[in-house]
Design a protein around this motif. Structure first.
Motif, PDB file in Angstrom:
ATOM      1  N   GLU A  68       0.735  -1.455   0.411  1.00 19.38           N
ATOM      2  CA  GLU A  68       0.176  -0.147  -0.191  1.00 19.38           C
ATOM      3  C   GLU A  68       0.712   1.374   0.052  1.00 19.38           C
ATOM      4  OE1 GLU A  68      -3.036   0.117   3.219  1.00 19.38           O
ATOM      5  OE2 GLU A  68      -3.397  -2.483   2.169  1.00 19.38           O
ATOM      6  N   ALA A  69      -0.065   2.213  -0.307  1.00 16.17           N
ATOM      7  CA  ALA A  69       1.158   3.449  -0.394  1.00 16.17           C
ATOM      8  C   ALA A  69       1.280   4.294   1.165  1.00 16.17           C
ATOM      9  CB  ALA A  69       0.386   5.048  -1.077  1.00 16.17           C
ATOM     10  N   PRO A  70       2.089   4.832   0.950  1.00 15.45           N
ATOM     11  CA  PRO A  70       2.845   4.879   2.401  1.00 15.45           C
ATOM     12  C   PRO A  70       2.005   6.186   3.115  1.00 15.45           C
ATOM     13  CG  PRO A  70       4.409   5.433   0.923  1.00 15.45           C
ATOM     14  CD  PRO A  70       3.362   4.622   0.033  1.00 15.45           C
ATOM     15  N   ASN A 215       4.726   3.023  -8.023  1.00 17.11           N
ATOM     16  CA  ASN A 215       4.583   2.466  -6.795  1.00 17.11           C
ATOM     17  C   ASN A 215       5.117   2.434  -6.047  1.00 17.11           C
ATOM     18  OD1 ASN A 215       2.856   1.284  -8.165  1.00 17.11           O
ATOM     19  ND2 ASN A 215       4.246  -0.707  -8.505  1.00 17.11           N
ATOM     20  N   PRO A 216       4.576   3.019  -4.903  1.00 22.46           N
ATOM     21  CA  PRO A 216       3.375   2.234  -4.667  1.00 22.46           C
ATOM     22  C   PRO A 216       2.582   4.252  -4.533  1.00 22.46           C
ATOM     23  CG  PRO A 216       4.413   3.613  -2.530  1.00 22.46           C
ATOM     24  CD  PRO A 216       5.892   3.660  -3.507  1.00 22.46           C
ATOM     25  N   TYR A 217       3.064   4.669  -5.131  1.00 17.46           N
ATOM     26  CA  TYR A 217       1.452   6.246  -5.596  1.00 17.46           C
ATOM     27  C   TYR A 217       0.901   5.960  -7.003  1.00 17.46           C
ATOM     28  CZ  TYR A 217       5.085   7.134  -2.233  1.00 17.46           C
ATOM     29  OH  TYR A 217       5.565   7.989  -1.107  1.00 17.46           O
ATOM     30  N   GLY A 218       1.247   4.745  -7.692  1.00 13.46           N
ATOM     31  CA  GLY A 218      -0.039   4.341  -9.260  1.00 13.46           C
ATOM     32  C   GLY A 218      -0.476   3.969  -7.889  1.00 13.46           C
ATOM     33  N   TYR A 219      -1.436   3.982  -9.518  1.00  9.04           N
ATOM     34  CA  TYR A 219      -3.344   3.439  -9.405  1.00  9.04           C
ATOM     35  C   TYR A 219      -3.394   2.153  -8.511  1.00  9.04           C
ATOM     36  CZ  TYR A 219      -7.562   1.944 -10.618  1.00  9.04           C
ATOM     37  OH  TYR A 219      -9.150   0.999 -10.554  1.00  9.04           O
ATOM     38  N   PRO A 220      -4.021   2.350  -7.487  1.00 10.08           N
ATOM     39  CA  PRO A 220      -5.289   2.360  -7.375  1.00 10.08           C
ATOM     40  C   PRO A 220      -4.632   4.115  -5.936  1.00 10.08           C
ATOM     41  CG  PRO A 220      -5.035   1.037  -5.993  1.00 10.08           C
ATOM     42  CD  PRO A 220      -4.110   0.713  -7.120  1.00 10.08           C
ATOM     43  N   ASN A 221      -3.719   4.160  -5.553  1.00 15.45           N
ATOM     44  CA  ASN A 221      -2.890   4.919  -4.814  1.00 15.45           C
ATOM     45  C   ASN A 221      -3.256   6.582  -5.803  1.00 15.45           C
ATOM     46  OD1 ASN A 221      -3.320   3.680  -2.884  1.00 15.45           O
ATOM     47  ND2 ASN A 221      -1.216   2.177  -3.126  1.00 15.45           N
ATOM     48  N   LYS A 222      -2.790   7.444  -4.780  1.00 17.60           N
ATOM     49  CA  LYS A 222      -2.510   9.234  -5.386  1.00 17.60           C
ATOM     50  C   LYS A 222      -1.271   9.066  -5.742  1.00 17.60           C
ATOM     51  CE  LYS A 222      -6.872  10.843  -4.076  1.00 17.60           C
ATOM     52  NZ  LYS A 222      -7.612  12.126  -3.260  1.00 17.60           N
TER      53      LYS A 222
END
Length: 227
Positions: A68-70, A215-222
């Motif tokens: 997951e996004a940090p 990653n980890p800021y790509g889809y589905p994260n912002k």
């Protein structure tokens, strides 16, 4: 670039077109292609979004992060966070076999270019009326993993209304906007500057921000945004 390799790329693009939007690829030998954007990447109507590519990246695994996004703990950038131009974002980073790295990514400038700059890419009418912008950024290894030959290319431009600018994948060297893999021995404390090419649709529209969507800021994260 050989005729055979170009034909292979074209066939690949046809097969993957349903999975992503298409974008321009400029070649220094006078050929150009339409190539698919990375899976999960979205684009506004009329805009395209591939990652920048150099020969050293061809055939390399895509950059990967983990999970997951940090949440922003311990100085790590938070998914969706906005930075000022020149401000560094600390983030986890892995690429291919170089796992568990940490980098500080900084967008240092967004510079407007001249349409004539694009002539060496031989893109012709595909970029007629468009204005190039150069997103300058630096990558610093702040972890203990040797990131030799990794690529940090998931940078795109954003227009004033927040939609994506069209990006161009350059195969070969483009002196106006050099983008190369990290060098051998890219260990803690080493820094490299790089550039991403974005196109505004007209002189009346400007590229005003940049986004990192790896990653980890790509889809589905912002993604992380600089403006």
């Amino acid at each position: 670039m050989s005729t055979t390799s170009m034909r292979t790329t074209t066939l690949g693009a046809i097969g993957l077109a349903v999975a992503g939007t298409l974008a321009l690829t400029g070649c220094k030998n006078g050929n150009e292609e339409l190539t698919p954007a990375p899976p999960g990447e979205s684009a506004s109507a009329g805009a395209a979004s591939p990652s920048a590519t150099t020969p050293s990246e061809a055939g390399s695994p895509s950059a990967t992060g983990g999970g997951e996004a940090p949440a922003g703990a311990n100085g790590t950038a938070k998914s969706g966070q906005t930075f000022k131009i020149g401000e560094a974002a600390e983030m986890p980073f892995s690429y291919g076999n170089n796992k568990g790295g940490q980098i500080a990514l900084t967008v240092t400038a967004i510079e407007q270019g001249d349409p004539a700059d694009l002539e060496p890419l031989k893109l012709g009418d595909k970029v007629k009326g468009m204005i190039p912008y150069y997103i300058r950024y630096s990558v610093k290894n702040t972890g203990t993993t040797d990131l030799s030959y990794s690529s940090v290319t998931q940078i795109k431009g954003l227009l004033g209304d927040g939609t994506e600018a069209q990006r161009v994948s350059v195969i070969g060297k483009f002196e106006k906007c050099a983008n190369e893999s990290l060098p051998k021995g890219f260990t803690n404390g080493r820094t490299q500057t790089s550039c991403a090419l974005a196109l505004a649709p007209s002189a009346q529209t400007k590229v005003t921000a940049a986004e990192y969507w790896g990653n980890p800021y790509g889809y589905p994260n912002k993604g992380l945004v600089w403006k």
